[in-house]
Design a protein around this motif. Structure first.
Motif, PDB file in Angstrom:
ATOM      1  N   LEU A 177       0.845  -1.187   0.000  1.00  0.00           N
ATOM      2  CA  LEU A 177       0.000   0.000   0.000  1.00  0.00           C
ATOM      3  C   LEU A 177       0.884   1.241   0.000  1.00  0.00           C
ATOM      4  CD1 LEU A 177      -2.560  -1.146   2.717  1.00  0.00           C
ATOM      5  CD2 LEU A 177      -3.098  -0.767   0.301  1.00  0.00           C
ATOM      6  N   GLU A 178       0.463   2.237  -0.766  1.00  0.00           N
ATOM      7  CA  GLU A 178       1.240   3.469  -0.866  1.00  0.00           C
ATOM      8  C   GLU A 178       0.795   4.465   0.200  1.00  0.00           C
ATOM      9  OE1 GLU A 178       2.707   6.635  -4.309  1.00  0.00           O
ATOM     10  OE2 GLU A 178       0.993   5.313  -4.678  1.00  0.00           O
ATOM     11  N   VAL A 179       1.756   5.079   0.866  1.00  0.00           N
ATOM     12  CA  VAL A 179       1.470   6.096   1.878  1.00  0.00           C
ATOM     13  C   VAL A 179       2.278   7.348   1.573  1.00  0.00           C
ATOM     14  CG1 VAL A 179       0.939   4.424   3.693  1.00  0.00           C
ATOM     15  CG2 VAL A 179       3.287   5.211   3.407  1.00  0.00           C
ATOM     16  N   ASP A 180       1.768   8.484   2.050  1.00  0.00           N
ATOM     17  CA  ASP A 180       2.498   9.729   1.858  1.00  0.00           C
ATOM     18  C   ASP A 180       3.463   9.946   3.021  1.00  0.00           C
ATOM     19  OD1 ASP A 180       0.996  10.695   4.015  1.00  0.00           O
ATOM     20  OD2 ASP A 180      -0.451  11.727   2.737  1.00  0.00           O
ATOM     21  N   GLY A 181       4.138  11.094   3.036  1.00  0.00           N
ATOM     22  CA  GLY A 181       5.135  11.358   4.046  1.00  0.00           C
ATOM     23  C   GLY A 181       4.584  11.474   5.446  1.00  0.00           C
ATOM     24  N   ARG A 182       3.251  11.631   5.563  1.00  0.00           N
ATOM     25  CA  ARG A 182       2.614  11.708   6.881  1.00  0.00           C
ATOM     26  C   ARG A 182       2.071  10.355   7.326  1.00  0.00           C
ATOM     27  NH1 ARG A 182      -1.965  15.773   5.769  1.00  0.00           N
ATOM     28  NH2 ARG A 182      -2.019  14.438   3.922  1.00  0.00           N
ATOM     29  N   GLY A 183       2.263   9.337   6.499  1.00  0.00           N
ATOM     30  CA  GLY A 183       1.760   8.016   6.839  1.00  0.00           C
ATOM     31  C   GLY A 183       0.308   7.809   6.469  1.00  0.00           C
ATOM     32  N   GLN A 184      -0.250   8.714   5.635  1.00  0.00           N
ATOM     33  CA  GLN A 184      -1.627   8.586   5.183  1.00  0.00           C
ATOM     34  C   GLN A 184      -1.662   7.802   3.871  1.00  0.00           C
ATOM     35  OE1 GLN A 184      -4.257   9.792   7.105  1.00  0.00           O
ATOM     36  NE2 GLN A 184      -2.572  10.188   8.540  1.00  0.00           N
ATOM     37  N   PHE A 185      -2.664   6.960   3.720  1.00  0.00           N
ATOM     38  CA  PHE A 185      -2.763   6.152   2.508  1.00  0.00           C
ATOM     39  C   PHE A 185      -3.109   7.028   1.307  1.00  0.00           C
ATOM     40  CE2 PHE A 185      -3.705   3.019   5.873  1.00  0.00           C
ATOM     41  CZ  PHE A 185      -2.681   2.129   5.612  1.00  0.00           C
ATOM     42  N   VAL A 186      -2.377   6.842   0.234  1.00  0.00           N
ATOM     43  CA  VAL A 186      -2.599   7.593  -0.996  1.00  0.00           C
ATOM     44  C   VAL A 186      -3.856   7.076  -1.678  1.00  0.00           C
ATOM     45  CG1 VAL A 186      -1.645   8.101  -3.283  1.00  0.00           C
ATOM     46  CG2 VAL A 186      -0.141   8.048  -1.277  1.00  0.00           C
ATOM     47  N   GLU A 187      -4.648   7.983  -2.213  1.00  0.00           N
ATOM     48  CA  GLU A 187      -5.884   7.576  -2.885  1.00  0.00           C
ATOM     49  C   GLU A 187      -5.588   7.123  -4.306  1.00  0.00           C
ATOM     50  OE1 GLU A 187      -9.982   9.728  -4.343  1.00  0.00           O
ATOM     51  OE2 GLU A 187      -9.371  10.012  -2.256  1.00  0.00           O
ATOM     52  N   ALA A 188      -6.124   5.965  -4.659  1.00  0.00           N
ATOM     53  CA  ALA A 188      -5.924   5.419  -5.998  1.00  0.00           C
ATOM     54  C   ALA A 188      -6.888   6.055  -6.985  1.00  0.00           C
ATOM     55  CB  ALA A 188      -6.127   3.904  -5.968  1.00  0.00           C
ATOM     56  N   GLU A 189      -6.702   5.783  -8.262  1.00  0.00           N
ATOM     57  CA  GLU A 189      -7.558   6.358  -9.304  1.00  0.00           C
ATOM     58  C   GLU A 189      -9.004   5.918  -9.162  1.00  0.00           C
ATOM     59  OE1 GLU A 189      -5.924   5.459 -13.084  1.00  0.00           O
ATOM     60  OE2 GLU A 189      -4.127   6.692 -12.824  1.00  0.00           O
ATOM     61  N   ASP A 190      -9.225   4.719  -8.615  1.00  0.00           N
ATOM     62  CA  ASP A 190     -10.597   4.230  -8.453  1.00  0.00           C
ATOM     63  C   ASP A 190     -11.240   4.714  -7.154  1.00  0.00           C
ATOM     64  OD1 ASP A 190      -9.269   2.772  -6.555  1.00  0.00           O
ATOM     65  OD2 ASP A 190      -9.771   0.801  -7.380  1.00  0.00           O
ATOM     66  N   GLY A 191     -10.536   5.564  -6.411  1.00  0.00           N
ATOM     67  CA  GLY A 191     -11.103   6.128  -5.191  1.00  0.00           C
ATOM     68  C   GLY A 191     -10.781   5.358  -3.933  1.00  0.00           C
ATOM     69  N   THR A 192     -10.190   4.174  -4.056  1.00  0.00           N
ATOM     70  CA  THR A 192      -9.825   3.409  -2.868  1.00  0.00           C
ATOM     71  C   THR A 192      -8.532   3.966  -2.280  1.00  0.00           C
ATOM     72  OG1 THR A 192      -8.608   1.790  -4.191  1.00  0.00           O
ATOM     73  CG2 THR A 192     -10.926   1.311  -3.701  1.00  0.00           C
ATOM     74  N   ARG A 193      -8.337   3.695  -0.995  1.00  0.00           N
ATOM     75  CA  ARG A 193      -7.125   4.175  -0.333  1.00  0.00           C
ATOM     76  C   ARG A 193      -5.986   3.175  -0.503  1.00  0.00           C
ATOM     77  NH1 ARG A 193      -7.862   5.006   5.650  1.00  0.00           N
ATOM     78  NH2 ARG A 193      -9.044   3.072   5.475  1.00  0.00           N
ATOM     79  N   GLY A 194      -4.802   3.701  -0.664  1.00  0.00           N
ATOM     80  CA  GLY A 194      -3.616   2.863  -0.617  1.00  0.00           C
ATOM     81  C   GLY A 194      -2.985   2.500  -1.939  1.00  0.00           C
ATOM     82  N   ASN A 195      -3.716   2.703  -3.066  1.00  0.00           N
ATOM     83  CA  ASN A 195      -3.139   2.358  -4.371  1.00  0.00           C
ATOM     84  C   ASN A 195      -2.538   0.952  -4.345  1.00  0.00           C
ATOM     85  OD1 ASN A 195      -2.340   2.692  -7.044  1.00  0.00           O
ATOM     86  ND2 ASN A 195      -0.415   3.702  -6.515  1.00  0.00           N
TER      87      ASN A 195
END
Length: 234
Positions: A177-195
């Motif tokens: 799962l992809e996270v940003d520098g704050r540890g938040q899950f990145v939103e995928a193109e389909d709207g789900t979290r984490g890519n």
């Protein structure tokens, strides 16, 4: 070795009580074992329904306990597993703890499946953070900690937790799962979290055991399988 669990039911006429036994794996009591009526194999399932749906089963095995050589994986089940992880892994408390650790200044190791690593430039043939080998985010083994740049968190089978500061074996990694520098899950193109990026290397069974999921994700998987089972009976 099998564990046998009695399941009791009753009929109105004469109040007769019928005892049916369900067998489960001694190494994983959440997995039910049924004889395959079409062969000398056994069907493994996370659902207690008898007869089981072979379409929704984990797979079939020619011996009990199952081994990597005896088990034939059900690819349809694996596709359902991956979709459940894509949708629900970001809500798993264990995975959320990993994401929080990723953002911490300590850059400590993950608790349920490996090490996180910073984002890397996209390479031809692979997603962001991959080495181009088709294993998605789980393929890289860069340094721990986000460093404020974001990165990937591995989601792995619990049958063989890695040592502190190490990543799980490829066959134990479901995906990343992809996270940003704050540890938040990145939103995928389909709207789900984490890519979500499937590893492509996961195996249902290894020498260390068979399909070890935590309570949260196993519950979500059983819910999904039950929904699919109801569709089959309509």
């Amino acid at each position: 070795m099998l564990l046998t669990t009695p399941v009791r039911s009753s009929t109105r006429s004469g109040f007769r009580r019928i005892v049916r036994s369900l067998s489960t794996l001694s190494s994983n009591p959440h997995i039910y074992v049924f004889p395959d009526p079409t062969s000398n194999s056994h069907i493994l399932s996370l659902l207690p329904t008898n007869p089981p749906s072979q379409k929704l089963a984990i797979g079939t095995t020619t011996q009990i306990p199952p081994t990597p050589n005896s088990l034939t994986e059900n690819h349809h089940f694996l596709s359902i597993l991956q979709d459940v992880l894509r949708l629900h892994a970001p809500s798993d408390p264990l995975v959320q703890g990993q994401a929080a650790a990723f953002a911490s200044t300590s850059g400590s190791a993950l608790g349920s499946g490996g090490m996180f690593f910073p984002q890397q430039p996209k390479r031809r043939g692979g997603a962001s953070g991959t080495s181009g080998d088709g294993a998605g985010g789980a393929s890289s083994q860069g340094g721990a900690g986000g460093g404020g740049r974001g990165g990937w968190v591995h989601v792995s089978d619990l049958r063989a937790p890695p040592d502190y500061g190490r990543i799980a074996w490829p066959e134990d990694i479901f995906g990343s799962l992809e996270v940003d520098g704050r540890g938040q899950f990145v939103e995928a193109e389909d709207g789900t979290r984490g890519n979500w990026q499937a590893s492509g290397t996961y195996r249902v069974i290894t020498r260390e055991g068979i399909l070890g999921l935590g309570d949260f994700l196993r519950g979500k998987l059983v819910e999904r399988l039950s929904e699919e089972e109801k569709k089959e009976t309509r």
